[in-house]
Design an enzyme around this catalytic site. Structure first.
Site, PDB file in Angstrom:
ATOM      1  N   CYS A  40     -11.203  16.268  -1.017  1.00  0.00           N
ATOM      2  CA  CYS A  40     -10.317  17.215  -0.341  1.00  0.00           C
ATOM      3  C   CYS A  40      -9.702  18.123  -1.404  1.00  0.00           C
ATOM      4  O   CYS A  40      -9.884  17.919  -2.613  1.00  0.00           O
ATOM      5  CB  CYS A  40      -9.229  16.473   0.425  1.00  0.00           C
ATOM      6  N   SER A  94      -8.693   2.788  -1.707  1.00  0.00           N
ATOM      7  CA  SER A  94      -8.541   4.113  -1.102  1.00  0.00           C
ATOM      8  C   SER A  94      -8.216   3.955   0.375  1.00  0.00           C
ATOM      9  O   SER A  94      -9.070   3.567   1.170  1.00  0.00           O
ATOM     10  CB  SER A  94      -9.834   4.922  -1.278  1.00  0.00           C
ATOM     11  N   SER A  95      -6.988   4.269   0.743  1.00  0.00           N
ATOM     12  CA  SER A  95      -6.556   4.081   2.127  1.00  0.00           C
ATOM     13  C   SER A  95      -7.425   4.869   3.096  1.00  0.00           C
ATOM     14  O   SER A  95      -7.875   4.343   4.116  1.00  0.00           O
ATOM     15  CB  SER A  95      -5.085   4.509   2.276  1.00  0.00           C
ATOM     16  N   CYS A 136      -2.956  14.176   6.557  1.00  0.00           N
ATOM     17  CA  CYS A 136      -3.691  15.224   5.862  1.00  0.00           C
ATOM     18  C   CYS A 136      -4.832  15.779   6.709  1.00  0.00           C
ATOM     19  O   CYS A 136      -5.539  15.021   7.384  1.00  0.00           O
ATOM     20  CB  CYS A 136      -4.219  14.617   4.563  1.00  0.00           C
ATOM     21  N   HIS A 152       1.705   0.930  -0.880  1.00  0.00           N
ATOM     22  CA  HIS A 152       0.863   2.070  -1.261  1.00  0.00           C
ATOM     23  C   HIS A 152       1.692   3.044  -2.095  1.00  0.00           C
ATOM     24  O   HIS A 152       2.866   3.299  -1.811  1.00  0.00           O
ATOM     25  CB  HIS A 152       0.334   2.772  -0.008  1.00  0.00           C
ATOM     26  N   GLU A 203       1.775   6.232  -2.392  1.00  0.00           N
ATOM     27  CA  GLU A 203       2.353   7.383  -1.697  1.00  0.00           C
ATOM     28  C   GLU A 203       3.615   6.982  -0.930  1.00  0.00           C
ATOM     29  O   GLU A 203       4.614   7.706  -0.933  1.00  0.00           O
ATOM     30  CB  GLU A 203       1.328   7.990  -0.734  1.00  0.00           C
ATOM     31  N   THR A 251       0.015  10.239   4.362  1.00  0.00           N
ATOM     32  CA  THR A 251      -0.934  11.294   4.728  1.00  0.00           C
ATOM     33  C   THR A 251      -2.342  10.785   4.991  1.00  0.00           C
ATOM     34  O   THR A 251      -3.167  11.518   5.534  1.00  0.00           O
ATOM     35  CB  THR A 251      -1.016  12.364   3.617  1.00  0.00           C
ATOM     36  N   HIS A 275      -0.836  10.963  -5.561  1.00  0.00           N
ATOM     37  CA  HIS A 275      -0.088  10.249  -4.521  1.00  0.00           C
ATOM     38  C   HIS A 275       1.411  10.523  -4.564  1.00  0.00           C
ATOM     39  O   HIS A 275       2.131  10.169  -3.631  1.00  0.00           O
ATOM     40  CB  HIS A 275      -0.326   8.749  -4.658  1.00  0.00           C
TER      41      HIS A 275
END
Length: 337
Positions: A38, A248-249, A220, A150, A152, A190, A100
């Site tokens: 992204c 990686s979520s 996101c 996490h 973030e 996100t 993040h």
């Protein structure tokens, strides 16, 4: 490389829209588009690369710049040193903050150590940080939907620790307590599953009817787009392979989305070598996608491995076209001519 045939599946192919699994082709791959990097990840990875070019090795990076094993290993070979906390960085050195985001206390620690900070936080994460600060100033209870631990979530909650309450999925709603039902809002990590997030919001709203929505969508655009593409192809697939790392979520969510959307099986792999040939037994159609922190070279490796097993027809499943680009942090932007 396997051949590519554009079949026109929603947005690109008729066979997926038809609702049944096609028997007209033998072994084939449905390739999700969009997939992979992204804009925020592209910006973050390029930030470390340019910092190394400009300043030379080593450049320190707090936490993994993005959650992808290949990317982290490649940057480490180029001279990036990944650390858990800023107090591991030598005083006065360069440190890059990951995509993040970080809490204000991390910026404070960096300043105390006279570190030269290059902040690669994704602008969409920064938007959520700004929302948290804004609603904390107005004394709202902020219900942050996300996964405990996490990076973030830690960064966003750190913007307003006295006002933010983590809601880790629908089952956590029963434990939520607020002060004033007229001053409560939800925000989100996100990279979540859109469907699970909306289910959490539904349950929160049942409990708190005056719950306010964020000013704009927190999940996101790239996370949503990748999930939509997987939903489009999954009903046609006996197997979906998601290229991405386990931390990686958004990649893990793609596996869940594929299963919920109708694929018989779905697996997460870092590399083509991780594919178990037993997964392919009796499988005609395989869906392939990748998380938002995955470089395209890893997807190409998977396609080549599948071609070795006879899956040499590739049909794109295109549900969106992404054109968003974020400017690099000012510290490493090239000088204007």
């Amino acid at each position: 490389m396997p051949s590519t045939i554009n079949m026109g599946i929603p947005g690109a192919a008729s066979s997926v829209v038809s609702g049944g699994r096609s028997e007209s082709l033998s072994k084939r791959v449905l390739l999700a588009e969009p997939r992979g990097y992204c804009a925020g990840v592209d910006r973050a990875v390029e930030t470390v690369e340019r910092a190394l070019e400009k300043h030379g090795a080593p450049v320190y990076v707090r936490h993994e710049i993005v959650h992808n094993r290949h990317v982290v290993e490649t940057l480490a070979k180029a001279g990036a040193i990944f650390v858990d906390e800023t107090d591991e960085v030598p005083e006065g050195a360069i440190v890059v903050f990951s995509a993040h985001g970080v809490a204000p206390t991390v910026h404070q620690t960096a300043a105390e150590r006279d570190l030269k900070v290059i902040d690669a936080t994704c602008p969409l994460v920064t938007k959520v940080h700004n929302e948290a600060k804004r609603f904390a100033r107005d004394d709202y209870d902020i219900l942050l939907i996300g996964h405990e631990g996490h990076e973030e979530v830690i960064g966003t909650a750190g913007e307003a620790p006295d006002h933010v309450q983590l809601v880790d999925g629908p089952d956590a709603v029963d434990n939520v307590r607020i002060r004033d039902e007229n001053k409560v809002i939800w925000l989100s990590q996100t990279t979540l599953s859109v469907d699970e997030t909306m289910e959490t919001v539904r349950r929160l709203r049942e409990k708190f009817p005056t719950l306010q929505d964020p000013p704009s969508d927190d999940i996101c655009y790239a996370t949503q787009n990748r999930q939509v593409a997987v939903k489009a192809m999954a009903p046609e697939c006996e197997l979906v392979i998601v290229v991405g790392s386990r931390n990686s979520s958004n990649s893990v969510r793609l596996v869940e989305v594929a299963l919920n959307a109708g694929s018989d099986a779905a697996h997460l792999v870092d590399y083509a070598e991780d594919i178990d040939p037993a997964w392919l037994d009796g499988v005609t159609t395989i869906g392939v996608t990748s998380g938002a922190s995955v470089p395209e070279i890893l997807v190409r490796g998977v396609l080549e491995r599948l071609a070795d097993y006879g899956y040499d027809t590739v049909q794109p499943v295109t549900t969106a076209n992404e054109t968003l680009v974020f400017a690099l942090p000012r510290e490493i932007r090239p000088p204007r001519s």
